[in-house]
Scaffold this motif. Structure first.
Motif, PDB file in Angstrom:
ATOM      1  N   ASP A 180     -37.258 -11.629 -18.575  1.00  0.00           N
ATOM      2  CA  ASP A 180     -38.417 -12.132 -17.822  1.00  0.00           C
ATOM      3  C   ASP A 180     -38.471 -11.502 -16.434  1.00  0.00           C
ATOM      4  O   ASP A 180     -39.526 -11.090 -15.955  1.00  0.00           O
ATOM      5  CB  ASP A 180     -38.355 -13.655 -17.693  1.00  0.00           C
ATOM      6  CG  ASP A 180     -38.617 -14.347 -19.030  1.00  0.00           C
ATOM      7  OD1 ASP A 180     -39.131 -13.666 -19.947  1.00  0.00           O
ATOM      8  OD2 ASP A 180     -38.298 -15.541 -19.162  1.00  0.00           O
ATOM      9  N   GLN A 181     -37.294 -11.445 -15.821  1.00  0.00           N
ATOM     10  CA  GLN A 181     -37.231 -10.902 -14.457  1.00  0.00           C
ATOM     11  C   GLN A 181     -37.660  -9.435 -14.397  1.00  0.00           C
ATOM     12  O   GLN A 181     -38.272  -9.000 -13.433  1.00  0.00           O
ATOM     13  CB  GLN A 181     -35.793 -11.034 -13.975  1.00  0.00           C
ATOM     14  CG  GLN A 181     -35.669 -11.193 -12.489  1.00  0.00           C
ATOM     15  CD  GLN A 181     -34.200 -11.439 -12.139  1.00  0.00           C
ATOM     16  OE1 GLN A 181     -33.396 -11.856 -12.978  1.00  0.00           O
ATOM     17  NE2 GLN A 181     -33.849 -11.154 -10.897  1.00  0.00           N
ATOM     18  N   LYS A 200     -30.330 -17.441 -23.725  1.00  0.00           N
ATOM     19  CA  LYS A 200     -30.909 -17.968 -22.486  1.00  0.00           C
ATOM     20  C   LYS A 200     -30.797 -16.924 -21.365  1.00  0.00           C
ATOM     21  O   LYS A 200     -31.772 -16.601 -20.697  1.00  0.00           O
ATOM     22  CB  LYS A 200     -30.164 -19.260 -22.117  1.00  0.00           C
ATOM     23  CG  LYS A 200     -30.750 -20.005 -20.976  1.00  0.00           C
ATOM     24  CD  LYS A 200     -30.263 -21.465 -20.945  1.00  0.00           C
ATOM     25  CE  LYS A 200     -30.716 -22.142 -19.683  1.00  0.00           C
ATOM     26  NZ  LYS A 200     -29.690 -22.126 -18.636  1.00  0.00           N
ATOM     27  N   ARG A 201     -29.593 -16.409 -21.216  1.00  0.00           N
ATOM     28  CA  ARG A 201     -29.346 -15.419 -20.150  1.00  0.00           C
ATOM     29  C   ARG A 201     -30.132 -14.130 -20.425  1.00  0.00           C
ATOM     30  O   ARG A 201     -30.694 -13.530 -19.498  1.00  0.00           O
ATOM     31  CB  ARG A 201     -27.834 -15.149 -20.075  1.00  0.00           C
ATOM     32  CG  ARG A 201     -27.402 -14.278 -18.941  1.00  0.00           C
ATOM     33  CD  ARG A 201     -27.505 -14.964 -17.578  1.00  0.00           C
ATOM     34  NE  ARG A 201     -27.375 -13.971 -16.507  1.00  0.00           N
ATOM     35  CZ  ARG A 201     -28.362 -13.578 -15.715  1.00  0.00           C
ATOM     36  NH1 ARG A 201     -29.577 -14.106 -15.824  1.00  0.00           N
ATOM     37  NH2 ARG A 201     -28.163 -12.654 -14.798  1.00  0.00           N
ATOM     38  N   GLU A 221     -33.703 -14.669 -19.443  1.00  0.00           N
ATOM     39  CA  GLU A 221     -33.873 -14.676 -17.975  1.00  0.00           C
ATOM     40  C   GLU A 221     -33.975 -13.244 -17.443  1.00  0.00           C
ATOM     41  O   GLU A 221     -34.853 -12.921 -16.637  1.00  0.00           O
ATOM     42  CB  GLU A 221     -32.657 -15.339 -17.308  1.00  0.00           C
ATOM     43  CG  GLU A 221     -32.720 -16.850 -17.251  1.00  0.00           C
ATOM     44  CD  GLU A 221     -31.356 -17.452 -16.858  1.00  0.00           C
ATOM     45  OE1 GLU A 221     -31.214 -18.666 -17.043  1.00  0.00           O
ATOM     46  OE2 GLU A 221     -30.448 -16.707 -16.387  1.00  0.00           O
TER      47      GLU A 221
END
Ligand code: T4K
Length: 370
Positions: free
Chosen positions: A147-148, A140-141, A144
């Protein structure tokens, strides 16, 4: 009399009597490789078993890593972990890309997501984490962060066959995941591997890439490679798939016996099961610290004297090999936890047919070492 030899792993073998008629069938068909009958069957069966939509078979677990980077047109720098088998970093190197090492979490040995951002530069285009020993990364991390910063994520899931998080395959994360079906793995096709993606058109492209780039008799869409799995290993793989759940259950039982037997030994840390994860018990690493009676290497040598051949997966760290040690990110000061784990780790024998007698012999030696 010398002690019986116990290797760190031993291959899961299909029933020979069931294999022979399949070999006869292959002989009759006279079709040995290039997307044959058993290849197609195994792809379908693996997609079902693993709960993924698109999977392409490969001839080993290294070529899908190399091909994933090609398929995603990764350029520049790739963030990865030094705490893995050399194939992970080699695949980056073989694509003419620069590996950038990031330290790992002490608890799992997986890349530490909180240290990824500091390693991102304008040249970074992808992250290649590894689900070490089959323990899922913090997907998950990692997503993130990816994506960023508009980064691709390719998971080296060589150890993670059949691993699930919340009843979903761990292979669903990232842009792609790779598997190894080497003889030493939880599930094997002797040599073999696979690349999992999430898009039909991308799977098609991967299938071209593993067949020299051919999209039909006269069209080459890209400079592909030859990494096709043959019919004999595909048939063997179909048989092994029937018994892999039983093998994982046996591995789980062995892990429980080890954990119980070694839990009170000072100076030994073991991995714990993670809640909501279906583990595959691919390896049984123990981490030896100063509280243990002797050093990790002394224990490794002592076990060897008893013909118990543990392995220090993963020591030395990839970042310490000549090919990589001059990279800025390979500096041990940048990788304190990975270095610590590499100096502490010893994988004890772990395979489905390990007998109780052998497990207790290993526990006895490890727990009474002076
Ligand atoms: N990414 C990761 C994270 C990986 O761990 C690997 C492979 C890859 C990528 C690349 O996947 P492949 O291209 O290999 O499919 C072994 C395996 O060869 C390698 O597949 C594996 N990781 C690595 C962790 O372990 P070695 O050099 O330790 O293998 P070897 O020949 O010393 O075998 C280890 C023990 O296994 C032996 O002492 C006895 C036993 N064994 C081995 C074989 C080959 C058997 O009992 N029977 C056998 O047929 O690398």
């Amino acid at each position: 009399m010398a002690d019986k030899q116990i290797t760190v792993t031993s291959p899961l073998l299909p029933d020979l009597e069931e294999f022979i008629p399949m070999l006869r069938d292959i002989w009759d068909r006279k079709w040995l490789t290039n997307n044959g009958h058993y290849h197609k069957e195994l792809e379908k069966a693996l997609a079902d078993y693993l709960g993924v939509q698109y999977i392409s078979l490969f001839t080993n677990g290294t070529l899908p890593l190399i091909t994933a980077l090609q398929a995603l047109e990764v350029r520049g720098e790739v963030i990865t972990t030094p705490y893995s088998f050399v194939a992970t970093t080699h695949s980056i190197w073989w694509n003419g890309l620069k590996p950038v090492f990031v330290d790992v979490e002490e608890k799992t040995g997986n890349i530490d997501p909180e240290k990824i951002e500091a390693a991102i530069t304008p040249r970074t285009t992808a992250i290649m984490p590894v689900h070490v020993y089959g323990t899922p990364c913090d997907t998950k991390r990692i997503q993130e962060i990816a994506d960023q910063h508009h980064l691709k994520v390719i998971y080296d899931a060589a150890h993670a066959f059949g691993v699930q998080v919340n009843r979903e395959s761990v292979l669903k994360h990232g842009d792609m995941s790779t598997l190894s079906f080497h003889a030493t793995k939880v599930y094997n096709t002797i040599e073999g591997g696979a690349l999992v993606c999430h898009d039909e058109a991308i799977k098609k492209h991967i299938d071209y890439l593993k067949n020299f780039g051919f999209a039909g008799e006269t069209t080459v869409v890209a400079p592909g490679i030859n990494s096709k799995m043959d019919e004999i290993r595909s048939a063997y793989g179909l048989l092994n798939l029937k018994q892999v759940d039983k093998a994982i259950a046996q591995r789980k039982r062995i892990a429980e016996i080890y954990r119980q037997g070694l839990k009170d030994v000072a100076g030994i840390r073991m991995l714990e099961d993670v809640e909501n994860v279906r583990h595959n018990y691919a390896y049984f690493p123990i981490f030896i610290n100063e509280e243990y009676s002797i050093s990790r290497d002394a224990l490794y040598a002592k076990l060897k004297e008893h013909n118990i051949l543990g392995r220090r997966y993963f020591y030395p760290l990839i970042s310490s090999f000549d090919s990589y040690k001059n990279l800025d990110s390979a500096n041990p000061a940048n990788l304190p936890i990975a270095n610590k784990l590499a100096d502490q780790v010893l994988c004890l024998p772990m395979f489905a047919t390990l007998t109780d007698e052998d497990i207790y012999r290993i526990i006895d030696i490890v727990s009474t070492m002076k």
